[in-house]
Design an enzyme around this catalytic site. Sequence first.
Site, PDB file in Angstrom:
ATOM      1  CB  ALA A   1      10.671 -12.215  -1.765  1.00  0.00           C
ATOM      2  CG  HIS A   2       9.005  -6.478  -0.688  1.00  0.00           C
ATOM      3  ND1 HIS A   2       8.610  -5.332  -0.031  1.00  0.00           N
ATOM      4  CD2 HIS A   2       8.144  -6.639  -1.701  1.00  0.00           C
ATOM      5  CE1 HIS A   2       7.545  -4.822  -0.650  1.00  0.00           C
ATOM      6  NE2 HIS A   2       7.243  -5.604  -1.672  1.00  0.00           N
TER       7      HIS A   2
ATOM      8  CB  ALA B   1       2.453  -9.301  -4.718  1.00  0.00           C
ATOM      9  CB  THR B   2       2.733  -5.103  -8.480  1.00  0.00           C
ATOM     10  OG1 THR B   2       2.681  -4.409  -7.223  1.00  0.00           O
ATOM     11  CG2 THR B   2       2.109  -4.241  -9.564  1.00  0.00           C
TER      12      THR B   2
ATOM     13  CG  ASN C   1      -2.717  -3.595   1.967  1.00  0.00           C
ATOM     14  OD1 ASN C   1      -3.688  -4.190   1.465  1.00  0.00           O
ATOM     15  ND2 ASN C   1      -2.400  -2.364   1.620  1.00  0.00           N
TER      16      ASN C   1
ATOM     17  CB  THR D   1      17.116 -14.007 -17.752  1.00  0.00           C
ATOM     18  OG1 THR D   1      17.368 -14.183 -19.147  1.00  0.00           O
ATOM     19  CG2 THR D   1      18.207 -14.677 -16.942  1.00  0.00           C
TER      20      THR D   1
ATOM     21  CB  CYS E   1      -0.673  12.831   0.385  1.00  0.00           C
ATOM     22  SG  CYS E   1       0.586  13.281   1.578  1.00  0.00           S
TER      23      CYS E   1
HETATM   24  C1  PLP Z   1       2.767  -5.082  -0.892  1.00  0.00           C
HETATM   25  C2  PLP Z   1       1.513  -5.668  -1.429  1.00  0.00           C
HETATM   26  C3  PLP Z   1       1.383  -5.970  -2.791  1.00  0.00           C
HETATM   27  C4  PLP Z   1       2.446  -5.613  -3.809  1.00  0.00           C
HETATM   28  O1  PLP Z   1       3.549  -6.425  -3.737  1.00  0.00           O
HETATM   29  P1  PLP Z   1       4.909  -5.995  -4.486  1.00  0.00           P
HETATM   30  O2  PLP Z   1       5.736  -7.231  -4.433  1.00  0.00           O
HETATM   31  O3  PLP Z   1       5.474  -4.875  -3.693  1.00  0.00           O
HETATM   32  O4  PLP Z   1       4.559  -5.614  -5.878  1.00  0.00           O
HETATM   33  C5  PLP Z   1       0.218  -6.561  -3.210  1.00  0.00           C
HETATM   34  N1  PLP Z   1      -0.764  -6.846  -2.350  1.00  0.00           N
HETATM   35  C6  PLP Z   1      -0.685  -6.563  -1.043  1.00  0.00           C
HETATM   36  C7  PLP Z   1      -1.818  -6.905  -0.144  1.00  0.00           C
HETATM   37  C8  PLP Z   1       0.454  -5.962  -0.533  1.00  0.00           C
HETATM   38  O5  PLP Z   1       0.518  -5.663   0.764  1.00  0.00           O
END
Ligand code: PLP
Length: 405
Positions: free
Chosen positions: A203-204, A74-75, A154, A243, A329
């Site tokens: 996914a994670h 998601a980053t 989050n 890829t 921190c």
């Molecule tokens: C964890 C998170 C992300 C980042 O996702 P990654 O796949 O770890 O890069 C982005 N936005 C929110 C709200 C998240 O909780």
Amino acid sequence: MKFPIYLDYHATTPLDPEVLKTMLPYFTEVFGNAASRNHEFGWTAEAAVEKARHQIAKLVGAQHDKEVIFTSGATESNNLAIQGVAEMYKEKGNHIITSPIEHKSVLDTFHFLEKKGYEVTILPVDSYGQVSPEVVRNAITPKTILVSIMTANNEIGTINPIAEIGKVCKEKGVIFHTDAVQAAGKIPLNVEAMGVDLMSVTAHKIYGPKGVGALYVRRKNPRVRIAPLIYGGGHERGMRSGTLNVPGIVGFGKAAEIAVRVMQDEMAQIKRLRDKLWEGLQKNLDEIYLNGHPTERIANNLNFSFAFVEGESLMMGMKELAVSSGSACTSASLEPSYVLKAIGVGEDLAHTSIRFGLGRFTTDEEIDYTIEKVVETVKKLRDLSPLYEMVKEGIDLKSIAWTGH
Ligand SMILES: *Cc1c(COP(=O)(O)O)cnc(C)c1O
């Protein structure tokens, strides 16, 4: 019971065993490159990727599988959406809008674009962390090209009125992106109903593997175009070369399919456990404050400030619990959470906050233990706190003239 008890499902989730099983063949026997168009190995890999694409499309309510672009997480999805729109629509305007409680991958992208000359508006949020659709409407100018507001936060779990914000953006003809990472698998997602043009997922956070995510990119009403961040072989309709991570994508697809299938029952169960924790803490402790919205919150989140108890000390006192603190921190300095700050939580209370994130594998036994452990540790630390003692004796702390401050 196994220790430590994992209550940090907002940070990441374990792989569902069913997901792992689905992924395994794609590391060894089925190892083809999904871009190899001229033999069986490539075709099989491509078919697996397309199946996963369909599963992700279902998760977000996309009308066409082609609207799903695979990324590294998601980053990257957030960067691609925001930078991609900023670059593609720069002739139309240079104004972009977001909120102060977005994930760093959104906020830091906005800051980067601001340095490059874009005009950035960071909207206020209310004390629950919600963005008002009317505030969005009033911020939009003829130069606005993008609004990016997260579906669920989050840290505090607050859910935004996304459909209403989407409606405003549609009326004004502005592209709307939402980071739906924490909402996926927790509340029903539907890009049509929500009026969303771009949606980030990963996914994670839904029991899939780390390092794979997706960006939904609307193809109709309107057709959204984004400039790529990465150039190369033209994979993913030219929006994301490289890829494809076939085993990861297959796992993400399976995780999405499970999430859609079990969401309703799973959320009822998790909400029951979350409410048990909530009641257990509130019944046994005074001077604790909920952070985030009391009802408009994802079912797996509970965030409390435990007045007179420093969050880091609290965590140290209960190492059997894997939770997260509002003063963790993130930098060298012990800065309190910018999310809590933005919703108006004072610095003192922000430093006492703990986030509990429940998930698929959380049990009743674990929640019972957690209540006991938190109550015991908070009471023990408060016994050592002169401030807490003074408050209990009825002294108004604000009336005291502190020296040395
Ligand atoms: C964890 C998170 C992300 C980042 O996702 P990654 O796949 O770890 O890069 C982005 N936005 C929110 C709200 C998240 O909780």
